[in-house]
Enzyme design. Structure first.
Site, PDB file in Angstrom:
ATOM      1  CG  ASP A  47      32.959   5.808  62.322  1.00  0.00           C
ATOM      2  OD1 ASP A  47      31.807   5.485  62.005  1.00  0.00           O
ATOM      3  OD2 ASP A  47      33.785   5.015  62.821  1.00  0.00           O
TER       4      ASP A  47
ATOM      5  CG  ASP B  66      30.394   1.851  67.109  1.00  0.00           C
ATOM      6  OD1 ASP B  66      30.197   1.076  68.047  1.00  0.00           O
ATOM      7  OD2 ASP B  66      29.485   2.502  66.556  1.00  0.00           O
TER       8      ASP B  66
ATOM      9  CG  ASP C  13      37.448   3.256  63.305  1.00  0.00           C
ATOM     10  OD1 ASP C  13      36.351   3.692  62.882  1.00  0.00           O
ATOM     11  OD2 ASP C  13      37.544   2.185  63.942  1.00  0.00           O
TER      12      ASP C  13
END
Length: 227
Positions: free
Chosen positions: A10, A12, A169
């Site tokens: 991922d 960001d 996250d």
């Protein structure tokens, strides 16, 4: 090029720390609206929910509110004007990414960040994923947590889903990995909202630092940690 496997990230909150850019934009908006600054930690922990999540949580606007869409667009326009000013790779990736490629392990990006923001951010940070694999919502019909973007990334690398790891996250990252048939690594160093519990995501592994993530990757693929 033929790879032995791949690690997909991922963007960001996993690969790149972009929170400072959003903190600046959000609090500029609030200052223009004569509102007090928002808590930096609250903004940081909401970044992975995207512009919609930021408008909901920081400005307390529901999607049905007539001010919701103007505020979302305003946020995106301001962000585009300073994209990457403060963004940095999380410490440790400068060493990890070239070490992966040196041992024939590809790395790529699968993000829900639109391409018009992802491309200039990668250029600003001089990030060059293997085979230019950076999959955004623009490239698929269904975004994460659907499997489609992860499967597209694997396909472009010439790999089966089971040959890839996916690190993220957010709960949807782990759901996407599970849907795609990839081991999912939950990154506790990212932008996790206080209302969420990373242990509920049913990730294959939870890591709290890039060093821990590197150790998991090295063990999974049987890599030399000193390369």
């Amino acid at each position: 090029m033929s790879y032995r496997g791949a690690v997909l990230f991922d963007l960001d909150g996993t690969l790149v720390d972009t929170a400072a850019d959003f903190i600046d934009v959000i609090n500029r908006m609030r200052a223009e609206d004569r509102l007090p600054p928002a808590d930096h930690l609250l903004i940081r922990n909401t970044v992975s929910e995207g512009a919609r999540g930021l408008v909901r949580r920081i400005f307390k606007l529901d999607d049905s509110d007539p001010q919701f869409e103007p505020q979302r667009q305003r946020l995106l326009d301001l962000y585009a004007g300073q994209l990457g000013n403060e963004a940095r790779l999380f410490a440790g990736f400068e060493q990890l990414l070239p070490a992966l490629e040196a041992q024939d392990i590809a790395w790529g990006i699968v993000t829900n960040k639109p391409w018009r923001f992802t491309e200039p951010l990668l250029q600003r940070l001089a990030l060059a994923p293997s085979q230019a694999v950076a999959i955004c919502p623009d490239h698929v019909t269904t975004s994460k947590p659907a499997a489609e973007p992860l499967l597209l990334a694997a396909s472009r690398l010439g790999l089966a889903p089971g040959q890839c790891l996916y690190a993220g996250d957010h709960r949807r990252d782990i759901e996407a990995a599970r849907n795609a048939g990839m081991p999912g690594i939950a990154c506790g160093f990212g932008y996790i909202h206080e209302d969420d519990d990373i242990h509920d995501w049913q990730a294959d592994t939870i890591v709290q630092s890039v060093d821990e993530l590197a150790a998991v990757i090295h063990h999974h693929f049987g890599l030399n940690p000193h390369v």
